[in-house]
Design a protein around this motif. Structure first.
Motif, PDB file in Angstrom:
ATOM      1  N   ILE A   1      10.060  -0.392  20.210  1.00  0.00           N
ATOM      2  CA  ILE A   1      10.225   0.881  20.862  1.00  0.00           C
ATOM      3  C   ILE A   1       9.482   2.184  19.577  1.00  0.00           C
ATOM      4  O   ILE A   1       9.610   3.022  19.724  1.00  0.00           O
ATOM      5  N   LEU A   2       9.466   1.699  18.181  1.00  0.00           N
ATOM      6  CA  LEU A   2       9.249   2.289  17.532  1.00  0.00           C
ATOM      7  C   LEU A   2       7.860   1.579  16.352  1.00  0.00           C
ATOM      8  O   LEU A   2       7.556   0.682  16.837  1.00  0.00           O
ATOM      9  N   PHE A   3       7.027   3.335  15.518  1.00  0.00           N
ATOM     10  CA  PHE A   3       6.413   2.351  15.096  1.00  0.00           C
ATOM     11  C   PHE A   3       5.712   3.331  14.071  1.00  0.00           C
ATOM     12  O   PHE A   3       5.574   4.436  14.193  1.00  0.00           O
ATOM     13  N   TRP A   4       5.560   2.611  13.360  1.00  0.00           N
ATOM     14  CA  TRP A   4       4.824   3.376  12.006  1.00  0.00           C
ATOM     15  C   TRP A   4       4.254   2.426  11.087  1.00  0.00           C
ATOM     16  O   TRP A   4       4.227   1.333  11.068  1.00  0.00           O
ATOM     17  N   ARG A   5       3.006   3.438  10.117  1.00  0.00           N
ATOM     18  CA  ARG A   5       2.203   2.376   9.331  1.00  0.00           C
ATOM     19  C   ARG A   5       3.502   1.541   8.448  1.00  0.00           C
ATOM     20  O   ARG A   5       3.820   1.973   7.678  1.00  0.00           O
ATOM     21  N   ASN A   6       2.894   0.127   8.428  1.00  0.00           N
ATOM     22  CA  ASN A   6       3.760  -0.528   7.507  1.00  0.00           C
ATOM     23  C   ASN A   6       5.271  -0.823   7.972  1.00  0.00           C
ATOM     24  O   ASN A   6       5.613  -1.012   6.921  1.00  0.00           O
ATOM     25  N   MET A   7       5.278  -0.568   9.450  1.00  0.00           N
ATOM     26  CA  MET A   7       6.653  -1.135   9.559  1.00  0.00           C
ATOM     27  C   MET A   7       7.373  -2.523   9.235  1.00  0.00           C
ATOM     28  O   MET A   7       8.522  -2.402   8.931  1.00  0.00           O
ATOM     29  N   ASN A   8       6.468  -3.443   9.305  1.00  0.00           N
ATOM     30  CA  ASN A   8       6.409  -5.095   9.029  1.00  0.00           C
ATOM     31  C   ASN A   8       7.467  -4.402   7.563  1.00  0.00           C
ATOM     32  O   ASN A   8       8.262  -5.439   7.520  1.00  0.00           O
ATOM     33  N   SER A   9       6.186  -4.959   6.973  1.00  0.00           N
ATOM     34  CA  SER A   9       6.580  -4.971   5.297  1.00  0.00           C
ATOM     35  C   SER A   9       8.051  -3.721   4.903  1.00  0.00           C
ATOM     36  O   SER A   9       8.971  -4.451   4.069  1.00  0.00           O
ATOM     37  N   ASP A  10       7.987  -2.481   5.719  1.00  0.00           N
ATOM     38  CA  ASP A  10       9.128  -1.852   5.266  1.00  0.00           C
ATOM     39  C   ASP A  10      10.208  -2.461   5.626  1.00  0.00           C
ATOM     40  O   ASP A  10      11.561  -2.745   5.453  1.00  0.00           O
ATOM     41  N   ILE A  11      10.381  -3.123   6.748  1.00  0.00           N
ATOM     42  CA  ILE A  11      11.630  -3.692   7.527  1.00  0.00           C
ATOM     43  C   ILE A  11      11.924  -5.240   6.412  1.00  0.00           C
ATOM     44  O   ILE A  11      13.283  -5.152   6.137  1.00  0.00           O
ATOM     45  N   GLU A  12      10.968  -5.969   6.203  1.00  0.00           N
ATOM     46  CA  GLU A  12      11.023  -6.569   5.700  1.00  0.00           C
ATOM     47  C   GLU A  12      11.999  -6.708   3.726  1.00  0.00           C
ATOM     48  O   GLU A  12      12.661  -6.777   3.642  1.00  0.00           O
ATOM     49  N   ASN A  13      11.054  -5.543   3.178  1.00  0.00           N
ATOM     50  CA  ASN A  13      11.877  -5.004   2.234  1.00  0.00           C
ATOM     51  C   ASN A  13      12.752  -4.568   1.439  1.00  0.00           C
ATOM     52  O   ASN A  13      13.983  -5.044   0.726  1.00  0.00           O
ATOM     53  N   PHE A  14      13.304  -3.173   2.740  1.00  0.00           N
ATOM     54  CA  PHE A  14      14.564  -2.818   3.240  1.00  0.00           C
ATOM     55  C   PHE A  14      16.130  -4.446   3.259  1.00  0.00           C
ATOM     56  O   PHE A  14      16.514  -4.752   2.825  1.00  0.00           O
ATOM     57  N   ILE A  15      15.273  -5.492   4.379  1.00  0.00           N
ATOM     58  CA  ILE A  15      16.496  -6.875   4.768  1.00  0.00           C
ATOM     59  C   ILE A  15      16.622  -7.310   3.433  1.00  0.00           C
ATOM     60  O   ILE A  15      17.739  -7.428   2.490  1.00  0.00           O
ATOM     61  N   LYS A  16      15.203  -7.634   2.382  1.00  0.00           N
ATOM     62  CA  LYS A  16      15.621  -8.474   0.897  1.00  0.00           C
ATOM     63  C   LYS A  16      16.861  -7.405  -0.133  1.00  0.00           C
ATOM     64  O   LYS A  16      17.066  -8.721  -0.870  1.00  0.00           O
TER      65      LYS A  16
END
Length: 180
Positions: free
Chosen positions: A127-142
């Motif tokens: 449901i969501l989109f923003w630029r660099n979303m995948n890397s933001d999720i990875e960094n947040f979870i790390k």
């Protein structure tokens, strides 16, 4: 040929226009987001200078080349055909653009269940989109304290071999682990 279709050689020559009213439902109503949050995303989208520029380009039409765009929205060029503006909200296909000011909040909501990087990305991509979303999720979870605390507890159980039975059906089993 008794059955007519659009690609057959025996098509119908008569064209009937549809007189019924078409029911148009917006993507907005299909999103699992409350109307209060949609209004908040609209306000944040209007306040976000980058998304304002992008929506004006989408509404007025894309230029012929990427170089004619402002530098901060050139990264959207590759998927320009997927971006639409509906009722003040930007969408990439059926996913809603999240403004910079709300991205942190969305990351927190996505990771509430601490499902890990793969499941959180999968949940976000629905449901969501923003630029660099995948890397933001990875960094947040790390950097998630809870995930890092229990990360090592999810180690694999060692495989324990058993005696090979002397004939078929003498031993049946489906144990995948041993308690204590």
């Amino acid at each position: 040929m008794f059955i007519f279709d659009a690609l057959s050689r025996a098509y119908l020559y008569i064209y009937k226009p549809i007189d019924d009213e078409l029911d148009i439902s917006y993507i907005e109503k299909q999103l699992p987001i409350s109307s209060r949050k949609i209004a908040e995303i609209k306000d944040a989208t209007e306040a976000d200078e980058n998304l304002r520029k992008l929506s004006s380009v989408v509404v007025s039409g894309w230029p012929n080349s990427k170089e004619m765009l402002p530098d901060d929205i050139q990264s959207y060029w590759n998927f320009r055909d997927e971006i639409t503006v509906i009722d003040g909200l930007l969408y990439k296909s059926q996913r809603i653009f999240i403004p910079k000011s709300l991205q942190r909040e969305m990351l927190v909501k996505l990771h509430e269940a601490h499902l890990g990087i793969v499941k959180t990305k999968q949940r976000a991509r629905e449901i969501l989109f923003w630029r660099n979303m995948n890397s933001d999720i990875e960094n947040f979870i790390k950097i998630c304290r809870i995930c890092n605390k229990f990360k090592k507890a999810n180690c694999r159980e060692p495989l324990k071999s058993h005696d090979i039975p002397s004939r078929p059906w003498t031993k049946l089993g489906a144990d995948l682990l041993e308690f204590k």
